[in-house]
Scaffold this active site. Structure first.
Site, mmCIF file in Angstrom:
data_model
loop_
_atom_site.group_PDB
_atom_site.id
_atom_site.type_symbol
_atom_site.label_atom_id
_atom_site.label_comp_id
_atom_site.label_asym_id
_atom_site.label_seq_id
_atom_site.Cartn_x
_atom_site.Cartn_y
_atom_site.Cartn_z
ATOM 1 N N HIS A 27 0.840 -1.197 0.000
ATOM 2 C CA HIS A 27 0.000 0.000 0.000
ATOM 3 C C HIS A 27 0.875 1.247 0.000
ATOM 4 O O HIS A 27 2.078 1.179 0.280
ATOM 5 C CB HIS A 27 -0.848 0.078 1.278
ATOM 6 C CG HIS A 27 -1.612 -1.140 1.637
ATOM 7 N ND1 HIS A 27 -2.780 -1.514 1.021
ATOM 8 C CD2 HIS A 27 -1.407 -2.075 2.608
ATOM 9 C CE1 HIS A 27 -3.266 -2.614 1.586
ATOM 10 N NE2 HIS A 27 -2.439 -2.984 2.544
ATOM 11 N N TYR B 177 -8.744 4.836 10.591
ATOM 12 C CA TYR B 177 -7.449 5.067 11.243
ATOM 13 C C TYR B 177 -6.712 6.152 10.480
ATOM 14 O O TYR B 177 -7.008 6.418 9.300
ATOM 15 C CB TYR B 177 -6.596 3.779 11.274
ATOM 16 C CG TYR B 177 -6.241 3.223 9.904
ATOM 17 C CD1 TYR B 177 -5.185 3.755 9.140
ATOM 18 C CD2 TYR B 177 -6.949 2.167 9.348
ATOM 19 C CE1 TYR B 177 -4.865 3.260 7.890
ATOM 20 C CE2 TYR B 177 -6.636 1.662 8.090
ATOM 21 C CZ TYR B 177 -5.599 2.217 7.371
ATOM 22 O OH TYR B 177 -5.277 1.730 6.121
ATOM 23 N N THR C 250 -7.621 1.425 3.047
ATOM 24 C CA THR C 250 -8.927 1.958 3.465
ATOM 25 C C THR C 250 -8.840 3.402 3.958
ATOM 26 O O THR C 250 -9.832 4.113 3.897
ATOM 27 C CB THR C 250 -9.540 1.092 4.575
ATOM 28 O OG1 THR C 250 -8.636 1.034 5.677
ATOM 29 C CG2 THR C 250 -9.840 -0.307 4.076
ATOM 30 N N TYR D 16 -11.142 -9.339 1.327
ATOM 31 C CA TYR D 16 -10.498 -9.314 2.645
ATOM 32 C C TYR D 16 -11.574 -9.593 3.684
ATOM 33 O O TYR D 16 -12.494 -8.797 3.871
ATOM 34 C CB TYR D 16 -9.836 -7.963 2.890
ATOM 35 C CG TYR D 16 -8.911 -7.947 4.098
ATOM 36 C CD1 TYR D 16 -8.313 -9.111 4.562
ATOM 37 C CD2 TYR D 16 -8.628 -6.767 4.781
ATOM 38 C CE1 TYR D 16 -7.460 -9.111 5.662
ATOM 39 C CE2 TYR D 16 -7.775 -6.746 5.880
ATOM 40 C CZ TYR D 16 -7.202 -7.926 6.310
ATOM 41 O OH TYR D 16 -6.365 -7.927 7.409
ATOM 42 N N HIS E 14 -4.333 -12.566 2.632
ATOM 43 C CA HIS E 14 -3.797 -13.100 3.882
ATOM 44 C C HIS E 14 -4.396 -14.466 4.259
ATOM 45 O O HIS E 14 -4.790 -14.689 5.414
ATOM 46 C CB HIS E 14 -3.992 -12.097 5.021
ATOM 47 C CG HIS E 14 -3.705 -10.667 4.621
ATOM 48 N ND1 HIS E 14 -2.820 -10.335 3.614
ATOM 49 C CD2 HIS E 14 -4.200 -9.483 5.082
ATOM 50 C CE1 HIS E 14 -2.782 -9.014 3.478
ATOM 51 N NE2 HIS E 14 -3.599 -8.479 4.339
ATOM 52 N N ASP F 174 2.832 -6.497 2.301
ATOM 53 C CA ASP F 174 1.843 -5.716 3.059
ATOM 54 C C ASP F 174 2.441 -4.418 3.620
ATOM 55 O O ASP F 174 1.869 -3.797 4.507
ATOM 56 C CB ASP F 174 1.181 -6.513 4.189
ATOM 57 C CG ASP F 174 -0.075 -5.826 4.717
ATOM 58 O OD1 ASP F 174 -0.782 -5.176 3.917
ATOM 59 O OD2 ASP F 174 -0.335 -5.903 5.928
ATOM 60 N N ASN G 276 -2.083 -0.826 10.952
ATOM 61 C CA ASN G 276 -2.775 -1.289 12.162
ATOM 62 C C ASN G 276 -2.033 -2.336 12.978
ATOM 63 O O ASN G 276 -2.666 -3.197 13.589
ATOM 64 C CB ASN G 276 -4.166 -1.844 11.806
ATOM 65 C CG ASN G 276 -5.064 -0.787 11.235
ATOM 66 O OD1 ASN G 276 -5.249 0.266 11.853
ATOM 67 N ND2 ASN G 276 -5.585 -1.008 10.045
HETATM 68 C C1 0GY Z 1 -3.792 -5.046 4.971
HETATM 69 C C2 0GY Z 1 -4.496 -5.188 6.213
HETATM 70 C C3 0GY Z 1 -5.114 -4.238 6.930
HETATM 71 C C4 0GY Z 1 -5.479 -2.935 6.475
HETATM 72 C C5 0GY Z 1 -5.813 -2.568 5.250
HETATM 73 O O1 0GY Z 1 -6.557 -1.112 3.639
HETATM 74 C C6 0GY Z 1 -6.323 -1.252 4.839
HETATM 75 O O2 0GY Z 1 -6.512 -0.394 5.685
HETATM 76 O O3 0GY Z 1 -5.703 -3.418 4.249
HETATM 77 C C7 0GY Z 1 -5.492 -4.589 8.295
HETATM 78 O O4 0GY Z 1 -5.591 -3.682 9.137
HETATM 79 O O5 0GY Z 1 -5.695 -5.792 8.583
HETATM 80 O O6 0GY Z 1 -3.970 -5.847 4.070
HETATM 81 O O7 0GY Z 1 -3.011 -4.126 4.818
#
Ligand code: 0GY
Length: 306
Positions: free
Chosen positions: A35, A51, A79, A159, A183, A258, A263
């Protein structure tokens, strides 16, 4: 102009000085799950986010990939940016054809905007069912999105928590695109690898066009990063799960860092150590080549040479 927000309490920043992995990634390796966050001043976070992360921009991602020996990347919309894909698209564009994107879109997105995303390198959308991360859209809206993207040849990235698979599996099977699960479907690794929960997940994968990211040992592990038996077998409790998926579905597994690891509040992984996890789950050179090169190339760069 946006107001700059402080990080969420307890937020751990990404690892600034990752080790040099002992395992050398094969030429052409792809990070299929990473990301970017902001930087906030340039790409403000979405109002509806759950977040506020630290900044983690495209140049820092590129530096990490150079350090680890990663050749290509799939940047997954985080997100914290909601359905504003500009930071992700900026990172994809900057990679000049060596990155693809996974977007978040709304069901009423125009055809022209979808085509523009496709031209920019997007190859899928992400449906996120983790309530701590998003207010999940209705299944009806998600089905509409899947129907809109299917003609582009895109896939849906899913997810979800392992406990939610029984309730969602029927919906997943109804989707008209290939599916890519983040995951490993988040197994509870304190349960047996051949127990009912993970067996159900493997049946789902086997009975449909499903790809699996064998990612995030650091997120799933209860034993943590400590090396065991003098080896760098960190996240040892996750190894049987990753290994099982790689063995059963060698042509449909993907690996990713990742980065920048949203988080995590307990520990932040050394990305070099995450690379050293790979030979524990993909135990033969053939498995590694498929996981790291052949599979992501066929999904994200079909027909292209490494
Ligand atoms: C990941 C997992 C998480 C978060 C997100 O997009 C995101 O905020 O994917 C998570 O907090 O488990 O895949 O990065």
């Amino acid at each position: 102009m946006s107001t700059r927000s402080p990080k969420s309490p307890g937020w751990l920043d990404w690892y600034r000085d990752p080790s040099v992995p002992a395992f050398r990634l094969p030429a052409g390796s792809v990070d299929s799950h990473c990301h970017v966050f902001g930087p906030q001043a340039e790409f403000p976070f979405a109002a509806e986010r759950k977040y506020t992360p630290c900044d983690a921009g495209r140049d820092e991602l590129a530096s990490l990939h150079a350090h680890l020996g990663v050749s290509r990347a799939v940047v997954v919309q985080a997100t914290c940016h909601g359905a504003d894909n500009t930071a992700m698209l900026d990172a994809v564009r900057a990679a000049g054809g060596r990155a693809r994107g996974i977007a978040t879109v709304r069901p009423d997105i125009s055809d022209a905007d979808l085509r523009a995303l496709d031209a920019a390198g997007v190859r899928g959308v992400r449906f996120n069912f983790l309530r701590r991360l998003v207010d999940t859209s209705s299944l009806e809206d998600l089905a509409t999105i899947a129907g809109r993207i299917a003609p582009l040849g895109w896939h849906v990235v899913l997810y979800f928590e392992s406990a939610d698979l029984p309730g969602l599996e029927g919906f997943f099977r109804s989707l008209p695109t290939p599916l890519v699960v983040d995951h490993m479907g988040r197994p509870d690794v304190s349960l047996p690898v051949d127990g009912p929960q993970f067996s159900r997940f493997l049946r789902f994968v086997g009975s449909h066009d499903v790809w699996v990211k064998v990612t995030c040992p650091e997120r799933l592990s209860l034993t943590g990063p400590a090396a065991l038996d003098g080896e760098r077998s960190a996240y040892a409790d996750v190894v049987p799960f990753g290994r099982r998926v790689v063995q059963e579905f060698p042509d449909r597994v993907l690996w990713g860092t990742d980065w920048p690891h949203p988080n995590l509040t307990g520990h932040m992984p050394d990305d070099g150590l995450l690379v050293d996890h790979i030979p524990h789950i993909a135990v033969t050179p053939e498995q590694r080549r498929r996981l790291l090169v052949d599979n992501p190339m066929s999904l994200y760069w079909p027909g292209e040479d490494v």
